[in-house]
Design a protein around this motif. Structure first.
Motif, short mmCIF file in Angstrom:
data_model
loop_
_atom_site.label_atom_id
_atom_site.label_comp_id
_atom_site.label_asym_id
_atom_site.label_seq_id
_atom_site.Cartn_x
_atom_site.Cartn_y
_atom_site.Cartn_z
N ALA A 262 37.94 18.17 66.03
CA ALA A 262 39.00 17.66 66.91
C ALA A 262 39.48 18.76 67.86
CB ALA A 262 40.16 17.13 66.08
N GLU B 264 47.68 12.75 56.28
CA GLU B 264 46.59 12.76 55.31
C GLU B 264 46.43 14.11 54.62
OE1 GLU B 264 41.75 12.26 55.19
OE2 GLU B 264 42.85 11.39 56.86
N TYR B 265 46.42 15.18 55.40
CA TYR B 265 46.11 16.50 54.86
C TYR B 265 47.27 17.07 54.05
CZ TYR B 265 41.69 16.94 57.37
OH TYR B 265 40.41 16.79 57.80
N ARG C 150 37.76 20.35 53.90
CA ARG C 150 38.71 19.56 54.69
C ARG C 150 38.84 20.05 56.12
NH1 ARG C 150 43.86 17.86 51.75
NH2 ARG C 150 44.70 19.50 53.03
N GLN D 161 47.60 12.05 67.31
CA GLN D 161 46.38 12.27 66.55
C GLN D 161 46.61 13.28 65.42
OE1 GLN D 161 43.31 14.28 68.77
NE2 GLN D 161 41.73 13.79 67.29
N PHE D 162 47.25 14.40 65.74
CA PHE D 162 47.45 15.44 64.74
C PHE D 162 48.57 15.10 63.77
CE2 PHE D 162 44.34 17.62 67.14
CZ PHE D 162 43.75 18.48 66.24
N TYR E 218 46.66 13.32 61.22
CA TYR E 218 45.97 14.26 60.33
C TYR E 218 46.95 14.87 59.33
CZ TYR E 218 41.87 14.35 63.44
OH TYR E 218 40.77 14.05 64.19
N ILE F 28 47.18 22.39 61.65
CA ILE F 28 47.64 21.07 62.12
C ILE F 28 49.09 21.16 62.58
CG2 ILE F 28 48.15 18.70 61.42
CD1 ILE F 28 45.71 18.96 59.47
N ALA G 46 36.75 18.11 60.08
CA ALA G 46 37.30 17.14 61.04
C ALA G 46 38.27 17.81 62.01
CB ALA G 46 37.99 16.00 60.30
N ILE G 47 39.06 18.74 61.51
CA ILE G 47 40.03 19.43 62.36
C ILE G 47 39.29 20.36 63.33
CG2 ILE G 47 42.03 20.98 62.39
CD1 ILE G 47 42.45 18.07 61.21
#
Length: 151
Positions: A43, A147-148, A36, A140-141, A144, A95, A39-40
Motif C-alpha cells: 500500500a 484490523e492490525y 503482517r 484506507q489506513f 488497516y 499505520i 499488505a502495508i
C-alpha cells in the motif's frame, strides 16, 4: 484576500510535505518486516506515485503563479510521526504514522482551500482534488488500523 505570495508560500509548504511523505513511505515500505507487513508495504509503495503526482501538481502551480519550486536544500523535514520504527515488525506504528501524515495533509489542504477562497479558484480546485485523495488514503489506513490493532 490572500496575496499571490501567501498562496505560493502555502503551496510550497504542501509541496515540502508531499516530498517528505514520499521519503517516509519509501523508507517504511522497505524497512518493515513480518507476515503482517506485506499488505502495508504494498500500500505504501503504491501510494508513493500518488504523492509524487501531488508534488508535481503543486510545483507546477507554484511556477504558474511565478514562484520558484524549492530544491532539496530549501526543504524542511518535520515528520517525526512517520519514521521507520526501531522494531521493524511494528506495523501498527507505521499505520498510525501514515494516518497522522494524512491528517496533517488534510489540515494543510483545508487551509489552502480557505486561503484561496474568493481569490484563486484554480489553486483552490487543485487543493480540493488533492484533499479528496488524502481523505481516501486516511480512510484506507484507518481500515488497516482496525484490523492490525486487534493483533
Amino acid at each position: 484576500m490572500a496575496t499571490k505570495a501567501e498562496i505560493i508560500d502555502a503551496l510550497i509548504v504542501a509541496y515540502n510535505k508531499e516530498l517528505e511523505t514520499i521519503l517516509n513511505y519509501l523508507s517504511c515500505s522497505i524497512d518493515i518486516d513480518g507476515v503482517r507487513a506485506e499488505a502495508i508495504k504494498n500500500a505504501l509503495a503504491g501510494d508513493i506515485q500518488g504523492e509524487l503526482g501531488h508534488a508535481q501538481q503543486l510545483g507546477a502551480r507554484v511556477r504558474q503563479l511565478g514562484g520558484t519550486v524549492p530544491g532539496s536544500q530549501s526543504l524542511k523535514m518535520e515528520q517525526t510521526f512517520l519514521q521507520p520504527p526501531k522494531d521493524s515488525t511494528d506495523v501498527v506504528a507505521v499505520i498510525r504514522g501514515v494516518i497522522a501524515a494524512e491528517e496533517d495533509a488534510i489540515r494543510t489542504y483545508n487551509g489552502i482551500i480557505k486561503l484561496c477562497d474568493g481569490t484563486d479558484y484554480v489553486t483552490q480546485d487543485l487543493a480540493i482534488r488533492i484533499l479528496s485523495d488524502e481523505e481516501g488514503h486516511r480512510q484506507q489506513f484507518e481500515g488497516y488500523l482496525k484490523e492490525y490493532a486487534k493483533g
